[in-house]
Design a protein around this motif. Structure first.
Motif, PDB file in Angstrom:
ATOM      1  N   ALA A  19      43.706  33.667  51.346  1.00  0.00           N
ATOM      2  CA  ALA A  19      45.644  33.620  50.869  1.00  0.00           C
ATOM      3  C   ALA A  19      46.152  34.538  50.767  1.00  0.00           C
ATOM      4  O   ALA A  19      47.062  35.662  51.684  1.00  0.00           O
ATOM      5  CB  ALA A  19      45.718  32.944  49.114  1.00  0.00           C
ATOM      6  N   ALA A  20      45.301  35.913  50.931  1.00  0.00           N
ATOM      7  CA  ALA A  20      45.653  37.820  51.467  1.00  0.00           C
ATOM      8  C   ALA A  20      45.966  37.976  52.266  1.00  0.00           C
ATOM      9  O   ALA A  20      45.058  37.804  53.606  1.00  0.00           O
ATOM     10  CB  ALA A  20      43.969  38.516  50.290  1.00  0.00           C
ATOM     11  N   ARG A  21      47.242  38.883  52.812  1.00  0.00           N
ATOM     12  CA  ARG A  21      47.434  39.264  53.956  1.00  0.00           C
ATOM     13  C   ARG A  21      47.323  40.947  54.238  1.00  0.00           C
ATOM     14  O   ARG A  21      47.149  41.448  55.070  1.00  0.00           O
ATOM     15  CB  ARG A  21      48.272  39.119  54.359  1.00  0.00           C
ATOM     16  CG  ARG A  21      48.465  37.369  54.917  1.00  0.00           C
ATOM     17  CD  ARG A  21      48.620  37.187  55.755  1.00  0.00           C
ATOM     18  NE  ARG A  21      48.474  35.423  56.092  1.00  0.00           N
ATOM     19  CZ  ARG A  21      47.615  34.542  55.392  1.00  0.00           C
ATOM     20  NH1 ARG A  21      45.942  35.201  55.061  1.00  0.00           N
ATOM     21  NH2 ARG A  21      47.551  33.390  55.843  1.00  0.00           N
ATOM     22  N   GLU A  22      47.455  41.644  52.838  1.00  0.00           N
ATOM     23  CA  GLU A  22      47.616  43.365  52.973  1.00  0.00           C
ATOM     24  C   GLU A  22      46.126  43.638  51.231  1.00  0.00           C
ATOM     25  O   GLU A  22      46.207  42.657  50.458  1.00  0.00           O
ATOM     26  CB  GLU A  22      48.994  43.663  52.831  1.00  0.00           C
ATOM     27  CG  GLU A  22      49.778  43.599  53.810  1.00  0.00           C
ATOM     28  CD  GLU A  22      49.587  43.537  54.948  1.00  0.00           C
ATOM     29  OE1 GLU A  22      48.387  44.661  54.856  1.00  0.00           O
ATOM     30  OE2 GLU A  22      49.672  43.574  56.205  1.00  0.00           O
ATOM     31  N   VAL A  32      46.896  39.989  44.065  1.00  0.00           N
ATOM     32  CA  VAL A  32      45.800  40.293  42.558  1.00  0.00           C
ATOM     33  C   VAL A  32      46.791  39.847  41.293  1.00  0.00           C
ATOM     34  O   VAL A  32      48.308  39.552  41.740  1.00  0.00           O
ATOM     35  CB  VAL A  32      45.515  41.792  42.345  1.00  0.00           C
ATOM     36  CG1 VAL A  32      44.089  41.359  43.506  1.00  0.00           C
ATOM     37  CG2 VAL A  32      46.791  42.496  42.951  1.00  0.00           C
ATOM     38  N   CYS A  33      46.320  39.698  40.381  1.00  0.00           N
ATOM     39  CA  CYS A  33      47.502  39.618  38.910  1.00  0.00           C
ATOM     40  C   CYS A  33      46.574  40.454  38.007  1.00  0.00           C
ATOM     41  O   CYS A  33      45.112  40.832  37.457  1.00  0.00           O
ATOM     42  CB  CYS A  33      47.709  37.766  38.895  1.00  0.00           C
ATOM     43  SG  CYS A  33      46.102  37.437  37.791  1.00  0.00           S
ATOM     44  N   TYR A  48      39.158  53.358  49.315  1.00  0.00           N
ATOM     45  CA  TYR A  48      40.144  52.611  48.490  1.00  0.00           C
ATOM     46  C   TYR A  48      39.522  51.587  47.457  1.00  0.00           C
ATOM     47  O   TYR A  48      37.915  50.921  48.622  1.00  0.00           O
ATOM     48  CB  TYR A  48      41.130  52.503  49.691  1.00  0.00           C
ATOM     49  CG  TYR A  48      41.532  53.101  50.074  1.00  0.00           C
ATOM     50  CD1 TYR A  48      42.702  54.588  49.458  1.00  0.00           C
ATOM     51  CD2 TYR A  48      40.982  54.012  50.933  1.00  0.00           C
ATOM     52  CE1 TYR A  48      43.043  55.138  50.163  1.00  0.00           C
ATOM     53  CE2 TYR A  48      41.544  54.933  51.800  1.00  0.00           C
ATOM     54  CZ  TYR A  48      42.794  55.684  51.844  1.00  0.00           C
ATOM     55  OH  TYR A  48      44.010  56.779  51.903  1.00  0.00           O
ATOM     56  N   ILE A  49      40.465  50.587  46.978  1.00  0.00           N
ATOM     57  CA  ILE A  49      39.216  49.677  46.311  1.00  0.00           C
ATOM     58  C   ILE A  49      40.187  48.449  46.592  1.00  0.00           C
ATOM     59  O   ILE A  49      41.483  49.086  46.676  1.00  0.00           O
ATOM     60  CB  ILE A  49      39.000  49.633  44.343  1.00  0.00           C
ATOM     61  CG1 ILE A  49      37.907  50.999  44.911  1.00  0.00           C
ATOM     62  CG2 ILE A  49      38.553  48.479  44.328  1.00  0.00           C
ATOM     63  CD1 ILE A  49      37.925  51.198  42.742  1.00  0.00           C
ATOM     64  N   ASP A  50      40.099  47.400  47.204  1.00  0.00           N
ATOM     65  CA  ASP A  50      40.950  46.322  47.323  1.00  0.00           C
ATOM     66  C   ASP A  50      40.308  44.679  46.821  1.00  0.00           C
ATOM     67  O   ASP A  50      39.284  45.127  47.004  1.00  0.00           O
ATOM     68  CB  ASP A  50      40.547  45.553  49.153  1.00  0.00           C
ATOM     69  CG  ASP A  50      41.302  44.728  49.325  1.00  0.00           C
ATOM     70  OD1 ASP A  50      42.150  43.748  48.182  1.00  0.00           O
ATOM     71  OD2 ASP A  50      41.061  43.942  50.054  1.00  0.00           O
ATOM     72  N   PHE A  51      41.464  45.240  45.779  1.00  0.00           N
ATOM     73  CA  PHE A  51      40.447  43.973  44.873  1.00  0.00           C
ATOM     74  C   PHE A  51      41.251  42.626  44.864  1.00  0.00           C
ATOM     75  O   PHE A  51      41.243  41.166  43.788  1.00  0.00           O
ATOM     76  CB  PHE A  51      41.753  44.240  43.263  1.00  0.00           C
ATOM     77  CG  PHE A  51      41.088  45.118  42.785  1.00  0.00           C
ATOM     78  CD1 PHE A  51      39.428  45.384  41.638  1.00  0.00           C
ATOM     79  CD2 PHE A  51      41.578  46.515  41.340  1.00  0.00           C
ATOM     80  CE1 PHE A  51      39.165  46.222  41.338  1.00  0.00           C
ATOM     81  CE2 PHE A  51      41.174  47.486  41.239  1.00  0.00           C
ATOM     82  CZ  PHE A  51      39.417  47.705  41.252  1.00  0.00           C
ATOM     83  N   ASN A  52      41.515  41.932  46.391  1.00  0.00           N
ATOM     84  CA  ASN A  52      42.151  40.761  46.658  1.00  0.00           C
ATOM     85  C   ASN A  52      40.646  39.757  47.036  1.00  0.00           C
ATOM     86  O   ASN A  52      40.505  38.410  45.722  1.00  0.00           O
ATOM     87  CB  ASN A  52      42.086  40.763  47.923  1.00  0.00           C
ATOM     88  CG  ASN A  52      44.128  40.989  48.108  1.00  0.00           C
ATOM     89  OD1 ASN A  52      44.862  40.799  48.113  1.00  0.00           O
ATOM     90  ND2 ASN A  52      44.151  41.189  49.119  1.00  0.00           N
ATOM     91  N   ARG A  53      39.640  39.761  46.622  1.00  0.00           N
ATOM     92  CA  ARG A  53      38.159  39.609  46.496  1.00  0.00           C
ATOM     93  C   ARG A  53      38.172  38.659  45.238  1.00  0.00           C
ATOM     94  O   ARG A  53      36.729  38.018  45.243  1.00  0.00           O
ATOM     95  CB  ARG A  53      37.012  40.042  47.307  1.00  0.00           C
ATOM     96  CG  ARG A  53      36.385  38.777  47.587  1.00  0.00           C
ATOM     97  CD  ARG A  53      35.472  39.572  49.105  1.00  0.00           C
ATOM     98  NE  ARG A  53      34.677  40.737  48.077  1.00  0.00           N
ATOM     99  CZ  ARG A  53      33.760  41.325  49.208  1.00  0.00           C
ATOM    100  NH1 ARG A  53      33.607  40.955  50.468  1.00  0.00           N
ATOM    101  NH2 ARG A  53      32.996  42.450  48.423  1.00  0.00           N
TER     102      ARG A  53
END
Length: 474
Positions: free
Chosen positions: A30-33, A38-39, A139-144
């Motif tokens: 679902a993530a694109r950026e 996230v929520c 950087y941290i990406d929390f999408n996963r």
């Protein structure tokens, strides 16, 4: 002295769900950026409570049934405590005390014969986030974060790198075919536990774990390197073997120490009080069992009976999208072998021209069956069928309407065909003379000229029949 390698695997598979395991954010694709999916719940904000995604439980049970596991009727979640910057709560929700599946077995067919690999357990858990390093910045990406996983833990039953690859490929085929996971783009990752012992010994050697590997090629290289490292350490005392976690470096082809191997006590597991136990009753289990897809071995046997080649079977089994499409087309009364050709040759060729893969194919079984039937019934020729197929794949048009709109239906007016042939013969006198003088290839040149003159819409079998008749009279 001869040595034997002993390997056990922990395979993490991201599940093919529309949302995460404990919140309503979108799943893996679902993530694109960065950080756009996230929520407060999956970001670990205080006071946010998890809610279990029912579909995750069903897919975990399906995976367990595929691997001949016992399904736990009472299953719970636990907290696994460790601090990583990509884990916002500083703990991971997983399963320790009551995993969803236990005591399974999968049979591998290798050149040396059949081998049974025992599955210790399958448990559900949430994935962590992802660290992204750009120059000196991180950087941290929390999408996963909180994307649903199942972890399949085997017993230390593997005795060669070849067996490991056969097992992983079988898992990949089974899970793709079953719609559990696409097993691509990091959605299937593996921790490899390796030790070495003298051949014939029952005692296990010092174990090392190679973490988080996604490439099958890298897994094979890492196993071969690590086994040799262990043997050298035992035989030549090149180093002292210790239980530790290591990483594999693709560039050098070597493994490097990361940290001492943790034990269960290091993670301070305790039951997650925010999540109620899950009870799987007979009705729910039977519903999941009834919706299970056919086993890949059974599906492969059915394809063989239909006359589909082994190469095509391998492609179909490894591509859930293509396999489902073929089954759907066959359900509309089309020949399965013919359908395999349309899907794996014609559809794949059209996708390649547009820079896409077979997994990107978006055509309904009804539409493809309609095109195949038009060709089989002689309403359009094969070349026109491909044109219609291309239009349907690229624009989603109705195949029958497109055929009529563009005048692609096969012309059966033999008088018109004969008139066109007269013109072709008069314009290609040399080819006619060549054929009369024994040059058989000249007939193909005349056939091609006729097809071009008829704009490739006429029935090819009828053209050849009329061409043979006309040439016999020359």
């Amino acid at each position: 002295m001869r040595y034997e390698m002993v390997v056990g695997l922990e395979t993490h598979v991201e599940l093919n769900t529309k949302s995460k395991i404990f919140c309503s954010c979108g799943g893996h694709s679902a993530a694109r950026e960065p950080n756009d999916c996230v929520c407060p719940a999956c970001c670990g904000m205080p006071g946010m409570l998890p809610v279990v995604n029912k579909r995750v439980v069903e897919l975990a049970v399906t995976a367990g049934l595929m691997l001949n596991c016992e399904i736990s009727r009472y299953t719970t979640f636990d907290k696994k405590n460790y601090y990583y910057p990509d884990l916002p709560c500083s703990y991971q929700i997983t399963q320790l005390n009551h995993p969803i599946c236990t005591n399974g077995c999968v049979t591998l067919k290798t050149p040396s014969g059949e081998r049974g690999i025992h599955i210790k357990q399958i448990h559900m858990e949430e994935d962590a986030g992802k660290l992204v390093h750009v120059g000196k910045a991180s950087y941290i990406d929390f999408n996963r974060t909180s994307v649903p996983l199942i972890e399949i833990v085997t017993q230390p039953d593997f005795r060669s790198a070849e067996e490991v690859l056969v097992y992983l490929n079988k898992l990949k085929s089974m899970f793709r075919s079953g719609g559990i996971s696409e097993c691509e783009e990091g959605a299937m990752r593996c921790d490899v536990n390796i030790s070495v012992r003298p051949e014939g010994s029952a005692e296990l050697g010092v174990r090392t774990e190679i973490k988080n590997m996604a490439s099958f090629e890298s897994i094979e290289r890492a196993i071969r390197y690590e086994v040799q490292r262990h043997i050298d350490a035992i035989e030549f005392e090149t180093e002292e073997l210790v239980q530790e976690t290591r990483r594999f470096d693709d560039a050098s082809g070597k493994t490097f120490a990361m940290r001492d191997k943790e034990t269960a006590a290091d993670y301070r597991y305790f039951p997650d009080a925010n999540l109620m136990p899950i009870v799987i009753d007979d009705e729910w289990l039977e519903k999941i069992r009834a919706e299970m897809p056919a086993a890949i071995d059974e599906k492969a046997d059915a394809y063989r009976e239909a006359g589909i080649s082994e190469k095509e079977i391998d492609m179909l089994i490894h591509n859930h999208n293509a396999s489902e499409l073929l089954d759907g087309v066959a359900a509309f009364g089309c020949d399965a072998k013919n359908a395999a050709g349309w899907i794996l040759t014609d559809c794949a060729g059209i996708l390649r021209k547009n820079g896409k893969l077979l997994g990107d194919l978006e055509i309904g079984a009804e539409e493809l069956a309609a095109i195949m039937k038009m060709v089989d019934e002689g309403k359009v020729n094969r070349m026109s069928g491909r044109k219609i197929l291309s239009a349907v794949i690229e624009t989603g048009v109705d195949p029958v309407a497109y055929c009529k709109e563009h005048g692609l239906d096969a012309k059966v007016d033999t008088s018109e065909i004969e008139r066109v042939m007269d013109v072709v013969f008069s314009e290609n006198g040399k080819a006619v003379e060549d054929y009369k003088n024994g040059k058989v290839k000249a007939k193909q040149a005349l056939f091609g000229a006729c097809m071009r003159a008829l704009k490739n819409t006429a029935d090819t079998a009828l053209i050849r029949e009329l061409l043979d008749d006309k040439l016999s009279k020359c």
